[in-house]
Write an enzyme that holds these catalytic residues in place. Structure first.
Site, PDB file in Angstrom:
ATOM      1  CB  CYS A 186       2.819   4.469   5.500  1.00 49.95           C
ATOM      2  SG  CYS A 186       2.942   2.912   6.410  1.00 49.95           S
ATOM      3  CD  GLU A 218       0.497  -0.404   8.937  1.00 49.29           C
ATOM      4  OE1 GLU A 218      -0.311   0.127   8.171  1.00 49.29           O
ATOM      5  OE2 GLU A 218       1.303   0.235   9.635  1.00 49.29           O
ATOM      6  CG  HIS A 233      -0.420   0.458   2.477  1.00 50.31           C
ATOM      7  ND1 HIS A 233      -1.177   1.022   3.462  1.00 50.31           N
ATOM      8  CD2 HIS A 233       0.857   0.438   2.964  1.00 50.31           C
ATOM      9  CE1 HIS A 233      -0.423   1.322   4.498  1.00 50.31           C
ATOM     10  NE2 HIS A 233       0.805   0.979   4.233  1.00 50.31           N
ATOM     11  CG  ASP A 247      -2.200 -13.442   0.594  1.00 50.86           C
ATOM     12  OD1 ASP A 247      -1.382 -12.754   1.253  1.00 50.86           O
ATOM     13  OD2 ASP A 247      -1.991 -14.628   0.294  1.00 50.86           O
ATOM     14  CG  HIS A 248       0.993 -12.572  -2.258  1.00 53.31           C
ATOM     15  ND1 HIS A 248       0.553 -13.250  -1.151  1.00 53.31           N
ATOM     16  CD2 HIS A 248       2.303 -12.868  -2.373  1.00 53.31           C
ATOM     17  CE1 HIS A 248       1.549 -13.937  -0.628  1.00 53.31           C
ATOM     18  NE2 HIS A 248       2.627 -13.709  -1.352  1.00 53.31           N
ATOM     19  CG  HIS A 286       2.423  -2.970   6.365  1.00 59.07           C
ATOM     20  ND1 HIS A 286       3.310  -2.495   7.303  1.00 59.07           N
ATOM     21  CD2 HIS A 286       2.021  -1.893   5.653  1.00 59.07           C
ATOM     22  CE1 HIS A 286       3.424  -1.178   7.166  1.00 59.07           C
ATOM     23  NE2 HIS A 286       2.660  -0.786   6.165  1.00 59.07           N
ATOM     24  CG  HIS A 321       5.355   0.498   2.508  1.00 59.40           C
ATOM     25  ND1 HIS A 321       4.726   1.653   2.118  1.00 59.40           N
ATOM     26  CD2 HIS A 321       4.753   0.109   3.651  1.00 59.40           C
ATOM     27  CE1 HIS A 321       3.801   1.960   2.998  1.00 59.40           C
ATOM     28  NE2 HIS A 321       3.772   1.037   3.941  1.00 59.40           N
TER      29      HIS A 321
END
Ligand code: NI
Length: 137
Positions: free
Chosen positions: A33, A126, A14, A79-80, A41, A39
């Site tokens: 962020c 997170e 994100h 996811d991913h 998490h 980047h």
């Protein structure tokens, strides 16, 4: 009333930023962020459901069923993935952990209701130190 919680995990990319801010303003407000190159998490999601015990099973509901709902309704979407670009229920929203918790709640709630249980809390972690809990409106 009894409460049960299922944990699921996902990792996602994100960026926290506003288009109407300069990179400098974004950095001042959102810090690391707001890296323009994204980047990721390793998120943990805790979904707590409440309701009355079924005396026949001794369960509130089957945790396998709850896990399947969470995976099918939200984990596959996240996811991913890049939360800013690829997640339909986060479209047009700032990709904060707060908004993520609210978005996940909205995705899950009707499916939990269909099981004759109530969603109590969506907790999104997170990192080890930062997490958000949403209890609905
Ligand atoms: Ni971040």
């Amino acid at each position: 009333m009894i409460y049960i919680t299922r944990r699921e995990r996902f990792n996602a990319a994100h960026r926290l930023f506003r288009e109407d801010f300069t990179d400098k303003q974004n950095d001042a407000v959102f810090g690391k962020c707001s890296n323009p190159n994204w980047h990721g998490h390793n998120y943990e999601l805790f979904v707590t459901v409440k309701g009355e015990l079924n005396p026949q099973t001794g369960f509130l509901l089957n945790l396998k069923t709850l896990s399947k709902i969470i995976r099918e309704q939200v984990i596959v979407k996240l996811d991913h993935k890049n939360i800013n670009l690829e997640v339909d229920f986060m479209n047009g929203k700032l990709a904060s952990t707060e908004n993520l918790a609210i978005g996940i709640w909205e995705e899950l709630e009707p499916h939990i209701k269909a099981l004759a249980a109530n969603l109590h809390c969506v907790k999104v972690s997170e990192s080890e130190n930062n997490f958000v809990e949403y209890y609905g409106n």
